[in-house]
Every structure is written in C-alpha cells, then in structure tokens.
Design an enzyme around this catalytic site. Sequence first.
Site, short mmCIF file in Angstrom:
data_model
loop_
_atom_site.label_atom_id
_atom_site.label_comp_id
_atom_site.label_asym_id
_atom_site.label_seq_id
_atom_site.Cartn_x
_atom_site.Cartn_y
_atom_site.Cartn_z
N GLY A 39 0.83 -1.21 0.00
CA GLY A 39 0.00 0.00 0.00
C GLY A 39 0.86 1.24 0.00
N THR A 41 1.29 3.61 2.34
CA THR A 41 2.07 3.84 3.56
C THR A 41 3.25 2.87 3.61
OG1 THR A 41 -0.08 4.31 4.57
CG2 THR A 41 1.84 4.33 6.03
N GLY A 105 -6.63 -4.88 3.39
CA GLY A 105 -6.98 -5.49 2.11
C GLY A 105 -7.48 -4.51 1.08
N GLY A 106 -7.41 -3.21 1.41
CA GLY A 106 -7.79 -2.22 0.42
C GLY A 106 -6.99 -2.39 -0.88
N GLY A 107 -5.76 -2.84 -0.73
CA GLY A 107 -4.91 -3.07 -1.91
C GLY A 107 -4.99 -4.50 -2.41
N GLU A 113 -0.64 -10.74 3.42
CA GLU A 113 -0.35 -9.88 4.58
C GLU A 113 -0.59 -10.66 5.87
OE1 GLU A 113 -1.42 -5.56 2.52
OE2 GLU A 113 -2.93 -6.56 3.73
#
Length: 232
Positions: A39, A41, A105-107, A113
């Site tokens: 992601g 960040t 899990g947005g990405g 992960e």
Amino acid sequence: MSLFDFLETIMTQDEMKQAVAQEALNYVIEDSIIGVGTGSTANFFIDALASIKDKIKGTVASSEATAQRLASHGIKVFDLNDVEQISVYIDGADESDANLNLIKGGGGALTREKIVAAVADRFVCIADESKLVEVMGKFPLPVEVIPMSMKYVSREIVKRIGGNVELRDFTTDNGNFILDVSNLKITNPKQMETELNSIVGVVTNGLFANSPADVLLLATPNNVRVLNKPNL
Ligand code: 5RP
C-alpha cells in the site's frame, strides 16, 4: 473545498504517511528479516528502509508489488518458505479500532499480509490518523474468495453477517477474487473474522482481530502517536 485546498489535504496526508514510515525504522531489528506490507504507507516505509538496507538480513514481501519495490531499492527479498523467523511485520491498514483490531486489504493483498504477519514476532501497523475509528465497517471489508465460489460466498455473507457485497474488478496475486462488504458495523471483530473464514470458498478476510497489531504508529499533523495493544 477549492482544488488548491484539496491538493493540500492530499499532500498533508502523504506527509503524515511519510513521517510514520520514517518512525517505523525505530522498530526494525538489526541483522534480522523484516516483513513488509503493501500500500501507499508501506511504500513510504520501503523507501525509508532503503536507507538502512545494509543493517538488515533482508525482507519478506506481502505482495508482488512490494517485492518489486523492495528489489528496485536493492533490498533483498526472501521467499517465505526459505525463512524461519521474521522479527517484525510493518504494514498499513484501512481502519483500526482502539484495540488495534484492523481492516486490511484495500490493496487486495490481505491473504499474504495475514500470512507474513502470522510468522512475524511482532506486528507494527503504520497509519495516518484518519484510519483510527470507533467502530470499524465504514471501509468495505475485503474477503478473498476462490473464483468458482464467488456467488455462493456472496449469498452466505449476506445471510450470516449482512451488509452489501460487491465484486471488485481485481485479481489477487494468488489468482483469486475479492468481495468488498460494505454497510457493516463491526462490534465483535473476532467473531466476524472467524465466521467469515468458516464459509467454504473463503481464502481469508481482511479482519485482523484474532491476531491484531501489537503496536499502532499513528501520524497526526503534529506528531506520531504510539498506541500499544491493550491487555484485554
Ligand atoms: C493492502 C492493505 C493496506 O495496508 C491498506 O489498504 C492501507 O493502504 P494505504 O497505506 O495505501 O492507505 O491492506 O492490502
């Protein structure tokens, strides 16, 4: 809000992500293997990690994109099967509550992960302050599914936990699909995580509640706050 104000907001959020990524270097253990998330960040963290790459043995990546970015900095990337220990896993999140339960899990990298986080001795989550919420669920909860089970799993999700299920136009690094579940109020994240994972066809879901983060580094415009997992 004017376009200028809007652009300024974006820059400030990016600056916060950068600040928290830099702070996370203090959690890197020398001569060890570091798990690295996915992601924007996490990308800032990778760029910061490059400055101390000679002090670590290497990394394990939670996605192909992360592996590529690490390699582009000349940072060694191990296959997880060639590694016995990961000292710390550093990754972002889409939402966190005060107990450091997370939605991730947005990405779309949630399964890898969760695997890398499970192997690591410690999970340090890095985020800007917009990610800390009272009750999770405003961010749609990602669920990775085996493609042939997608319709069945969608029906089961609605039956068991409610919400609206949408198929994301995306294929994961594992060749699977993602269902995003919106309109949830996640008041018992542990139970929801377990319930969703019990549906046949689900690979995993984006709740990190049975194993939450150990530390949340939270960037504000003024500083980086450190939140530790409470002893419940
Ligand atoms: C990817 C993730 C990310 O950690 C999460 O989506 C946060 O991303 P960003 O740092 O870009 O806000 O779980 O699967």
